[in-house]
Design an enzyme around this catalytic site. Structure first.
Site, PDB file in Angstrom:
ATOM      1  N   GLY A  12       0.840  -1.195   0.000  1.00  0.00           N
ATOM      2  CA  GLY A  12       0.000   0.000   0.000  1.00  0.00           C
ATOM      3  C   GLY A  12       0.866   1.232   0.000  1.00  0.00           C
ATOM      4  O   GLY A  12       1.804   1.363  -0.790  1.00  0.00           O
ATOM      5  N   GLU A  43       1.418   7.659   4.802  1.00  0.00           N
ATOM      6  CA  GLU A  43       1.350   9.120   4.706  1.00  0.00           C
ATOM      7  C   GLU A  43       2.327   9.835   5.621  1.00  0.00           C
ATOM      8  O   GLU A  43       1.991  10.852   6.235  1.00  0.00           O
ATOM      9  CB  GLU A  43      -0.078   9.596   5.030  1.00  0.00           C
ATOM     10  N   ASN A  44       3.555   9.387   5.727  1.00  0.00           N
ATOM     11  CA  ASN A  44       4.524  10.058   6.575  1.00  0.00           C
ATOM     12  C   ASN A  44       4.636  11.532   6.186  1.00  0.00           C
ATOM     13  O   ASN A  44       4.697  11.875   5.012  1.00  0.00           O
ATOM     14  CB  ASN A  44       5.896   9.394   6.422  1.00  0.00           C
ATOM     15  N   GLU A  48      -2.535  10.067  -0.231  1.00  0.00           N
ATOM     16  CA  GLU A  48      -1.469  10.256   0.761  1.00  0.00           C
ATOM     17  C   GLU A  48      -1.166  11.731   0.972  1.00  0.00           C
ATOM     18  O   GLU A  48      -0.856  12.159   2.090  1.00  0.00           O
ATOM     19  CB  GLU A  48      -0.210   9.489   0.334  1.00  0.00           C
ATOM     20  N   GLU A  91      -8.771   8.390   7.201  1.00  0.00           N
ATOM     21  CA  GLU A  91      -8.818   7.613   5.971  1.00  0.00           C
ATOM     22  C   GLU A  91      -9.973   7.989   5.047  1.00  0.00           C
ATOM     23  O   GLU A  91      -9.794   8.101   3.835  1.00  0.00           O
ATOM     24  CB  GLU A  91      -8.863   6.117   6.301  1.00  0.00           C
TER      25      GLU A  91
END
Length: 818
Positions: free
Chosen positions: A267, A270-271, A302, A324
Site C-alpha cells: 500500500g 502518509e509520513n 497520501e 482515511e
C-alpha cells in the site's frame, strides 16, 4: 515477543499524566548492510502533571540500557513491549538504547535485498503502533511532539525522513566504518506513527516547482520505470499541492515533499513530507488509464493525509475515519477538479464502491465511527467501510450541506486545530457553523449506525428499507428519468430530493427508465422498478453521462448481492455496454466487473459461454487506442477460441515488453496447456526484479496440486510474495472457480494459516484478502469460514474479512442457482 496492546483507558491515563516536549532519536543502520541489526537511542523529553506518579514507555525491542533523569532504569523489567518507568519528576529526560533484528517481516521496518543486483533497501512504516518496534516512544496519536533524527547509515546509502537533511557528514571511523551521519531538523508536532526513516542506494530525482522541493526515489533496478512516468507524477504532485493548499485555506507548510517507492510495501503510508509507496505503483509495463488513475489516487490520498491525519490527527483510533475516509474523499474530489481524471467519480463508483456495499451488507458491517477499546481492535477498521463507505458518506455530506459550506467548514477546522488532535464533534461543529444546520441527527444516522439502506421507487414515492429495523437515514439524492420510446434514450428530467423517513413523495416527469441516485450522491443500494431494470440492462450503452452508465453497473452489482438478478443477465448487459464504451474512466472497471461476473459469479455450466461472449466483445476494443491495452489483458483472461488466440499472438509479437505474454501463459496454464520451457524463457528475458511473481501466477493457474503447493509455500511458508496490488491478482489466479474440487483442501488450510500469519498490518491484510477462496469455495468451506469468524483467537481484522468475504461467497453460491 508477545506485545501488549494499548487500551483506550491506558492511553487517556497516560496523556492526562504526561506531555511530550520532543524526541531526539539516533538510528544506527550500519548493521543492515550485510546483516539484520537495527539500533536506536531515543531521548524523550517530557513533563509530568503529577510528580511521583509512574507510567511506561513503549519499546518492542531488546533494551540494552535506559536512564531517567540520569539514573539507570531497570531494563530487566521490560516485557510485552513496555518498559516501566520509576517515579517521574515534573520535568523528565528519558534515554533508551535498544536493538532489534526483526527487520525481515515488515513489522514497523523491512530490510529487502533486490534479487537483481543484491542491493539492500530499508523502510519504516509505523501505523498504528509500530514506532515502538524501532525506537522507544509513547506510541499513541494524541501525544504529539517534534522529532529530530540523526541517522548513521552505510556511505553508499541515501536516507530520507520527514524533511530535508541539515547535514550529511562522514561518520567517525572509530564508531562506524565507511558510514555517513545524516542529521535532520525538528519535525513539526507530529504523532509517533507519521514519522519515518528510509534508507538504501536509492535513485533520487529532485525538481523545484511552485515553491516546493519535490523528491522522487526508487531502487536502482526500477530507474527506467520511474523516469518513464516521472513527469506525470510531478504534474499530479503539483496539481494536488496547489489544489489542497487553496481549497483547505492552509498550504502545505514546508518546502520539501518526498515520495519514496520501496519494495514489498502493501500500500502506501502518509509520513509527513515523505510518503512511502509500494513500488508496485511503478508499473513495469506502460500503465493503462485505470492503472494511472489508481496511482493518481494514491498520490492524492497520501497527500491529503498531510492535512487529514498529519496536521490534524484523531485523538484515538475510534476516529480513524477522520484520517482515511477524508483522504479517500479528498483524493477523488481533487482528481476530478484539478487533474485530467475529470470522470474520477464515475471510476470510483464503477471500480471501488462495490467493496463497501459488500462489507456493509454483510455480518462484518460496523459503524464508520465505532468503539475501539485498544489498538489491536483499531486494525480491524482498516477496511472498506472506513475508507470507501466513509468517503461515500462525506460525498453525501457535501451534497447535503453544499460544497461551499463544506469547504468553509474544512478551512475553519484546519485553522483551529493545526498540529493538534480532534474528535468527531470538533469537525461536525465546524460544518454546523458553516452550513447553519444542526448536524447531530445526520451524524448519528450516518456515522454511528451500520448497514446499507435500500431505496426503491414505488408508486411515486421513494421507499427506504433499513438494516435491523433502524430509522432511515436522511438522503440527498437525484432521480433521472429517460424516455425510451425511440431508438435512443432521451433525458426527460433530473430532480433532487432530500429523503427523510421511510417514504418520500416525488414528482417526476413522464418516462420509462427511472435512475435512482443519479450522480451517486448518497450511499444506498437501489432496487429499480421492473421496467427500469430491464431498460437499464438492455440500453445502458445509450446513457450519455459516464456517471449514469457507472450507476447502472453499480446497481447491477448491488442486485447480485441482494439476490435480485442472475449473473447471466448482468454479464450480458456489461458485455453489450462494452461493445460501445468510449470513456477511459469506465472501460477497465466495466471489463473487470464483466470478467468477475462471468468467471466467479456464473454457474460452471454457463461460465465458458459468458467468457467467450465477453472475449468476442473485447475484440472490438482492441483497435481503440485508449482501450487497446486493457482489452488485450481481458482477452488474455477470457480467450476461448482460435480467433481470440490469433489476436493475442499478433499483439504479443508486436509488444515491447512481456506483460501480454505472461498473461497468455496464465490463461493457457488454466486451460491445461502449461509449457515449462516457455515460462523459463519468459523469466530469463524479463528485466523486472519481481518477475518471479509472474512465474508464480502461471503456476497458480494450473490445475495441478504440485504447482498449487509451490504458490502456497510462497504465500504462507517463505513469505516470498512481494506485497502489492498484484498480490490480489495472484490470489484470484490461484482460486480458479473451475478447479473447485482440486482446491477444496487448500480452502480449509487457508483458515488454519490465519492463526500464524506474520508481517506488518498492510502485508498481512493483503494476504488475508488475496487468499480467501472467493468463487472457489463451496458450501462446506463457507460453513467453516463462518465458524472461524467467531474464533476470538484470530485477530479482529481477519475475522472481519472472513465475515465480509463469506457473505459475498454465499451470495455467489446463491446467484449460481438463479
Amino acid at each position: 515477543m508477545t506485545l501488549s496492546t494499548l487500551t483506550t483507558h491506558e492511553a487517556k491515563t497516560r496523556s492526562d499524566l504526561i506531555e511530550v516536549q520532543r524526541y531526539d532519536i539516533d538510528v544506527d543502520m550500519t548493521g543492515l548492510l550485510e546483516g539484520e541489526e537495527w539500533r536506536s537511542t531515543s531521548t524523550v523529553t517530557f513533563t509530568c502533571s503529577e510528580p511521583g506518579a509512574t507510567t511506561f514507555v513503549d519499546v518492542a525491542m531488546d533494551v540494552t540500557r535506559a536512564t531517567l533523569n540520569g539514573a539507570d532504569v531497570d531494563v530487566s523489567a521490560a516485557a510485552d513491549g513496555r518498559l516501566p518507568l520509576p517515579a517521574l519528576d515534573a520535568d523528565n529526560v528519558l534515554v533508551v538504547e535498544a536493538r532489534t533484528t526483526n527487520t525481515a517481516t515488515g513489522e514497523g521496518i523491512l530490510r529487502t535485498v533486490d534479487p537483481t543486483d543484491k542491493l539492500v533497501y530499508v523502510w519504516t512504516s509505523l501505523e498504528p503502533d509500530e514506532a515502538r518496534r524501532v525506537w522507544a516512544c509513547f506510541d499513541q496519536p494524541d501525544l504529539k511532539a517534534p522529532h529530530r533524527f540523526v541517522v548513521t547509515a552505510p556511505s553508499s546509502w541515501l536516507v530520507t525522513s520527514n524533511g530535508a537533511p541539515e547535514s550529511i557528514e562522514d561518520a567517525d571511523p572509530d564508531l562506524a566504518d565507511d558510514a555517513r551521519v545524516w542529521t535532520f531538523p525538528d519535525t513539526p508536532r507530529l504523532s509517533t506513527y507519521v514519522v519515518v526513516v528510509n534508507a538504501g542506494p536509492f535513485h533520487e530525482v529532485r525538481q523545484q516547482h511552485d515553491g516546493h522541493d519535490l523528491g522522487f526515489y526508487c531502487r536502482q533496478s526500477l530507474v527506467p520505470i520511474l523516469e518513464r512516468d516521472l513527469e506525470e507524477m510531478v504534474t499530479l504532485t503539483r496539481q494536488g499541492l496547489a489544489f489542497f493548499g487553496e481549497r483547505f485555506g492552509y498550504p502545505f507548510p514546508q518546502a520539501r515533499y518526498d515520495q519514496v517507492f520501496v519494495p514489498n510495501l502493501g500500500g502506501a503510508m502518509e509520513n509527513w513530507g515523505c510518503v512511502t509507496y509500494g513500488d508496485g505503483q511503478l508499473f513495469r509495463t506502460p500503465p493503462t488509464h485505470a492503472q494511472r488513475a489508481v496511482r493518481a489516487e494514491f498520490i492524492f490520498h497520501e497527500m491529503a493525509h498531510m492535512w487529514f491525519g498529519d496536521l490534524v490527527t484523531m485523538q484515538w483510533w475510534d476516529d480513524l475515519w477522520l484520517n482515511e475516509a477524508f483522504a479517500s474523499w479528498a483524493a477523488n474530489w481533487g482528481m476530478a477538479a484539478a487533474t485530467e481524471f475529470t470522470d474520477q467519480w464515475a471510476t470510483f463508483l464503477a471500480a471501488f464502491k462495490r467493496t463497501a456495499y459488500e462489507m456493509d451488507m454483510s455480518p462484518a458491517r460496523h459503524p464508520i465511527r465505532s468503539d475501539v477499546p485498544d489498538v489491536s481492535s483499531a486494525m480491524s477498521n482498516f477496511d472498506a467501510i472506513t475508507y470507501v463507505k466513509g468517503q461515500s458518506v462525506l460525498h453525501q455530506l457535501v451534497a447535503y450541506i453544499g460544497e461551499d459550506a463544506f469547504v468553509e467548514g474544512l478551512r475553519d477546522y484546519f485553522s483551529r486545530y493545526a498540529f493538534s488532535n480532534t474528535r468527531l464533534d470538533d469537525l461536525m461543529d465546524c460544518y454546523s457553523r458553516a452550513s447553519g444546520r444542526d448536524l447531530s441527527a445526520w451524524t448519528k444516522a450516518w456515522l454511528d449506525e451500520a448497514g446499507t439502506d435500500v431505496i426503491s421507487l414505488v408508486d411515486g414515492e421513494l421507499v427506504v428499507e433499513t438494516t435491523d429495523g433502524q430509522e432511515p437515514r436522511p438522503h440527498r439524492l437525484d432521480v433521472a428519468v429517460f424516455d425510451a420510446s425511440g431508438d435512443t434514450l432521451v433525458a426527460a428530467g433530473r430532480s433532487s430530493y432530500e429523503v427523510t423517513g421511510a417514504r418520500t413523495p416525488v414528482d417526476l416527469p413522464d418516462g420509462d427508465l427511472r435512475l435512482v441516485n443519479a450522480g451517486d450522491y448518497t450511499f444506498a443500494a437501489v432496487k429499480p422498478d421492473p421496467d427500469s431494470l430491464r431498460l437499464m440492462l438492455e440500453r445502458v450503452h445509450q446513457l450519455d453521462d459516464p456517471l449514469d452508465r457507472a450507476m447502472v453497473a453499480a446497481t447491477a452489482g448491488q442486485l447480485l448481492l441482494l439476490g435480485d438478478v442472475a449473473p447471466r443477465d448482468v454479464a450480458a448487459a456489461l458485455t453489450r455496454a462494452l461493445a460501445s464504451e468510449t470513456s477511459p474512466a469506465l472501460i477497465e472497471p466495466l471489463l473487470s466487473q464483466a470478467l468477475s461476473v462471468a468467471d466467479r459469479w456464473a454457474p460452471a455450466n454457463e461460465s465458458p459461454a459468458l467468457l467467450a461472449a465477453l472475449a468476442d466483445a473485447v475484440l472490438g476494443l482492441v483497435d481503440v487506442p485508449d482501450a487497446r491495452q486493457a482489452a488485450l489483458r481481458t482477452l488474455a483472461a477470457s480467450a476461448s477460441t482460435d480467433e481470440h488466440w490469433t489476436v493475442l499472438q499478433r499483439a504479443a509479437a508486436q509488444a515491447t515488453d512481456l506483460d501480454l505474454a505472461w498473461r497468455m501463459a496464465v490463461r493457457r496454464a488454466e486451460l491445461g496447456d502449461y509449457d515449462e520451457d516457455a515460462v523459463r524463457r519468459l523469466l530469463e528475458s524479463d528485466p523486472d526484479p519481481d518477475a518471479g511473481m509472474r512465474r508464480l501466477a502461471v503456476l497458480a493457474a494450473r490445475p495441478d496440486v504440485e504447482a498449487k503447493e509451490e504458490v502456497w509455500r510462497a504465500f504462507f511458508v517463505d513469505y516470498a510474495v512481494p506485497a502489492s496490488r498484484e498480490t490480489l491478482v495472484l490470489g484470484s489466479t490461484f482460486w480458479r472457480p473451475g478447479q473447485a474440487e482440486l482446491l477444496a483442501p487448500f480452502a480449509h488450510r487457508y483458515l488454519e494459516e490465519l492463526h500464524t500469519l506474520k508481517g506488518g498490518l498492510l502485508n498481512q491484510g493483503l494476504t488475508i484478502r488475496a487468499m480467501y477462496p472467493l468463487g472457489a469455495g463451496d458450501e462446506e468451506f463457507l460453513a467453516a469460514a463462518e465458524a472461524a469468524a467467531e474464533d476470538t483467537s484470530l485477530m479482529a481484522y481477519a475475522r472481519n474479512q472472513l465475515r465480509s468475504n463469506s457473505f459475498v461467497l454465499g451470495r455467489i453460491l446463491a446467484a449460481r442457482r438463479l
